[in-house]
Design a protein around this motif. Structure first.
Motif, PDB file in Angstrom:
ATOM      1  N   LYS A 122       0.829  -1.202   0.000  1.00 41.18           N
ATOM      2  CA  LYS A 122       0.000   0.000   0.000  1.00 41.18           C
ATOM      3  C   LYS A 122       0.868   1.259   0.000  1.00 41.18           C
ATOM      4  CE  LYS A 122      -3.645   2.323   2.638  1.00 41.18           C
ATOM      5  NZ  LYS A 122      -4.573   2.218   3.812  1.00 41.18           N
ATOM      6  N   LYS A 123       1.884   1.278   0.845  1.00 42.13           N
ATOM      7  CA  LYS A 123       2.780   2.432   0.907  1.00 42.13           C
ATOM      8  C   LYS A 123       3.511   2.621  -0.424  1.00 42.13           C
ATOM      9  CE  LYS A 123       6.553   4.490   3.561  1.00 42.13           C
ATOM     10  NZ  LYS A 123       7.293   4.918   2.348  1.00 42.13           N
ATOM     11  N   ILE A 124       3.978   1.531  -1.006  1.00 43.15           N
ATOM     12  CA  ILE A 124       4.688   1.604  -2.283  1.00 43.15           C
ATOM     13  C   ILE A 124       3.777   2.172  -3.362  1.00 43.15           C
ATOM     14  CG2 ILE A 124       5.643   0.183  -4.156  1.00 43.15           C
ATOM     15  CD1 ILE A 124       6.714  -1.688  -1.890  1.00 43.15           C
ATOM     16  N   ILE A 125       2.539   1.684  -3.420  1.00 46.43           N
ATOM     17  CA  ILE A 125       1.587   2.132  -4.438  1.00 46.43           C
ATOM     18  C   ILE A 125       1.263   3.611  -4.281  1.00 46.43           C
ATOM     19  CG2 ILE A 125      -0.845   1.913  -5.130  1.00 46.43           C
ATOM     20  CD1 ILE A 125      -0.466  -1.154  -4.681  1.00 46.43           C
ATOM     21  N   VAL A 126       1.052   4.058  -3.039  1.00 47.44           N
ATOM     22  CA  VAL A 126       0.769   5.475  -2.790  1.00 47.44           C
ATOM     23  C   VAL A 126       1.969   6.337  -3.198  1.00 47.44           C
ATOM     24  CG1 VAL A 126       0.384   7.200  -0.982  1.00 47.44           C
ATOM     25  CG2 VAL A 126      -0.921   5.058  -0.974  1.00 47.44           C
ATOM     26  N   ASP A 127       3.174   5.896  -2.856  1.00 43.07           N
ATOM     27  CA  ASP A 127       4.386   6.643  -3.218  1.00 43.07           C
ATOM     28  C   ASP A 127       4.544   6.734  -4.739  1.00 43.07           C
ATOM     29  OD1 ASP A 127       4.964   7.016  -0.570  1.00 43.07           O
ATOM     30  OD2 ASP A 127       6.505   5.449  -0.453  1.00 43.07           O
ATOM     31  N   LEU A 128       4.289   5.641  -5.437  1.00 42.27           N
ATOM     32  CA  LEU A 128       4.392   5.640  -6.905  1.00 42.27           C
ATOM     33  C   LEU A 128       3.405   6.630  -7.513  1.00 42.27           C
ATOM     34  CD1 LEU A 128       4.691   1.809  -7.664  1.00 42.27           C
ATOM     35  CD2 LEU A 128       6.493   3.519  -7.962  1.00 42.27           C
ATOM     36  N   GLU A 167       2.124   9.271  -6.211  1.00 40.08           N
ATOM     37  CA  GLU A 167       2.491  10.662  -5.920  1.00 40.08           C
ATOM     38  C   GLU A 167       3.704  11.097  -6.727  1.00 40.08           C
ATOM     39  OE1 GLU A 167       3.044  10.749  -1.728  1.00 40.08           O
ATOM     40  OE2 GLU A 167       0.879  10.856  -1.284  1.00 40.08           O
ATOM     41  N   ARG A 168       4.560  10.138  -7.066  1.00 37.14           N
ATOM     42  CA  ARG A 168       5.832  10.441  -7.726  1.00 37.14           C
ATOM     43  C   ARG A 168       5.706  10.623  -9.232  1.00 37.14           C
ATOM     44  NH1 ARG A 168       9.922   5.805  -6.952  1.00 37.14           N
ATOM     45  NH2 ARG A 168       9.095   5.054  -8.926  1.00 37.14           N
ATOM     46  N   GLU A 169       4.849   9.804  -9.874  1.00 35.00           N
ATOM     47  CA  GLU A 169       4.812   9.817 -11.339  1.00 35.00           C
ATOM     48  C   GLU A 169       3.480   9.309 -11.871  1.00 35.00           C
ATOM     49  OE1 GLU A 169       7.253   6.684 -13.147  1.00 35.00           O
ATOM     50  OE2 GLU A 169       7.396   5.777 -11.153  1.00 35.00           O
ATOM     51  N   SER A 170       3.185   9.698 -13.091  1.00 38.57           N
ATOM     52  CA  SER A 170       2.037   9.122 -13.781  1.00 38.57           C
ATOM     53  C   SER A 170       2.404   7.694 -14.147  1.00 38.57           C
ATOM     54  CB  SER A 170       1.711   9.925 -15.041  1.00 38.57           C
ATOM     55  OG  SER A 170       1.265  11.226 -14.698  1.00 38.57           O
ATOM     56  N   CYS A 171       1.485   6.767 -13.922  1.00 37.87           N
ATOM     57  CA  CYS A 171       1.825   5.364 -14.159  1.00 37.87           C
ATOM     58  C   CYS A 171       0.582   4.496 -14.251  1.00 37.87           C
ATOM     59  CB  CYS A 171       2.733   4.844 -13.052  1.00 37.87           C
ATOM     60  SG  CYS A 171       2.018   4.940 -11.380  1.00 37.87           S
ATOM     61  N   ILE A 172       0.811   3.245 -14.631  1.00 38.34           N
ATOM     62  CA  ILE A 172      -0.224   2.212 -14.641  1.00 38.34           C
ATOM     63  C   ILE A 172       0.140   1.205 -13.557  1.00 38.34           C
ATOM     64  CG2 ILE A 172      -1.268   0.345 -15.983  1.00 38.34           C
ATOM     65  CD1 ILE A 172      -0.516   1.973 -18.510  1.00 38.34           C
ATOM     66  N   ILE A 173      -0.811   0.856 -12.720  1.00 41.39           N
ATOM     67  CA  ILE A 173      -0.560  -0.131 -11.669  1.00 41.39           C
ATOM     68  C   ILE A 173      -1.527  -1.289 -11.859  1.00 41.39           C
ATOM     69  CG2 ILE A 173      -0.488  -0.583  -9.193  1.00 41.39           C
ATOM     70  CD1 ILE A 173       0.190   2.355  -8.759  1.00 41.39           C
ATOM     71  N   VAL A 174      -0.965  -2.484 -11.967  1.00 41.76           N
ATOM     72  CA  VAL A 174      -1.762  -3.682 -12.220  1.00 41.76           C
ATOM     73  C   VAL A 174      -2.007  -4.437 -10.916  1.00 41.76           C
ATOM     74  CG1 VAL A 174      -1.873  -5.879 -13.469  1.00 41.76           C
ATOM     75  CG2 VAL A 174      -0.803  -3.875 -14.548  1.00 41.76           C
ATOM     76  N   GLY A 175      -3.283  -4.667 -10.617  1.00 40.67           N
ATOM     77  CA  GLY A 175      -3.651  -5.490  -9.471  1.00 40.67           C
ATOM     78  C   GLY A 175      -3.281  -4.912  -8.120  1.00 40.67           C
ATOM     79  N   ARG A 176      -3.140  -5.798  -7.135  1.00 40.04           N
ATOM     80  CA  ARG A 176      -2.708  -5.480  -5.778  1.00 40.04           C
ATOM     81  C   ARG A 176      -3.541  -4.414  -5.081  1.00 40.04           C
ATOM     82  NH1 ARG A 176       0.957  -7.303  -9.017  1.00 40.04           N
ATOM     83  NH2 ARG A 176       1.905  -9.224  -8.302  1.00 40.04           N
ATOM     84  N   CYS A 177      -4.845  -4.441  -5.374  1.00 44.40           N
ATOM     85  CA  CYS A 177      -5.816  -3.561  -4.706  1.00 44.40           C
ATOM     86  C   CYS A 177      -5.554  -2.077  -4.931  1.00 44.40           C
ATOM     87  CB  CYS A 177      -5.868  -3.850  -3.205  1.00 44.40           C
ATOM     88  SG  CYS A 177      -6.352  -5.539  -2.792  1.00 44.40           S
ATOM     89  N   ALA A 178      -4.825  -1.740  -5.993  1.00 43.48           N
ATOM     90  CA  ALA A 178      -4.507  -0.334  -6.255  1.00 43.48           C
ATOM     91  C   ALA A 178      -5.767   0.490  -6.480  1.00 43.48           C
ATOM     92  CB  ALA A 178      -3.577  -0.214  -7.458  1.00 43.48           C
TER      93      ALA A 178
END
Length: 203
Positions: A86-92, A94-105
């Motif tokens: 969760k912390k990693i996903i939130v940091d990502l 905030e840091r950059e535009s991106c696509i996040i697959v799965g992991r309850c993002a």
């Protein structure tokens, strides 16, 4: 600080959600994160990747009924992995535009200012064909993986988010990847994202 946008993608096993996400990221010129998050979590918790590895990538059916979709031994470790991710996903986000697959993002980033939630699915027969022809699985193996991974993903998502990953109430777009295939689905979603975030993509 530069404003960012995020695309979350949840998907059924065999719907080709991962290659679709990768192609969208290439077309938009932004990063996509999937297994990278497992590796980051591994470093944060000082645990081997094999221990962190999400059950989305395995068939450890013995853990499903025990509510341990990460293939871990205890809910304490499972919760620690979720918190770290969760912390990693939130940091990502905030840091950059991106696509996040799965992991309850989709749930973790539900309050993010600029976000679009996509669910990729396909009929069973299309997913079975993808597993056999594109993922080089044997038919029996493919059938078992579709059943077990779908069950694990939904169980994990329901446990931490409170709803199924396929719940339309929490998705902006739901698309059948068998309609246009990987490339066609990628084209449609890329165009949609460009229309949704035109100013941010031009930064």
């Amino acid at each position: 600080m530069r404003e960012t946008f995020v695309v979350t993608i949840t998907r059924q096993f065999g719907s080709m959600g991962r290659p679709i996400a990768r192609q969208i990221s290439e077309k938009l010129g932004i990063e996509y994160y999937d297994r990278d998050i497992v590796e980051m979590t591994s470093k944060d918790l000082n645990l081997p990747v094999s221990a962190i590895s999400d059950v989305e990538e395995s068939a450890k059916t013995a853990f499903f009924n025990m509510n341990h979709p990460l293939g871990m031994g205890t809910t304490t470790i499972q919760d620690s992995v979720y918190s770290a991710q969760k912390k990693i996903i939130v940091d990502l986000a905030e840091r950059e535009s991106c696509i996040i697959v799965g992991r309850c993002a989709d749930h973790i980033l539900r309050d993010h200012k600029n976000i679009i939630h996509i669910f990729i699915y396909a009929p069973y027969e299309a997913r079975l064909t993808n597993c056999i022809e594109r993922l080089n699985m044997k038919p029996d193996e493919a059938k078992k993986m579709i059943a077990s991974v779908d069950k694990a993903r939904e169980s994990y998502h329901r446990h931490y988010c409170g709803y199924l990953m396929s719940d339309k109430e929490y998705k902006d777009v739901m698309i059948d990847s068998s309609l246009l295939g990987v490339e066609g689905t990628c084209d449609i979603l890329t165009e949609l994202i460009r229309k949704k975030f035109p100013g941010l993509l031009s930064q």
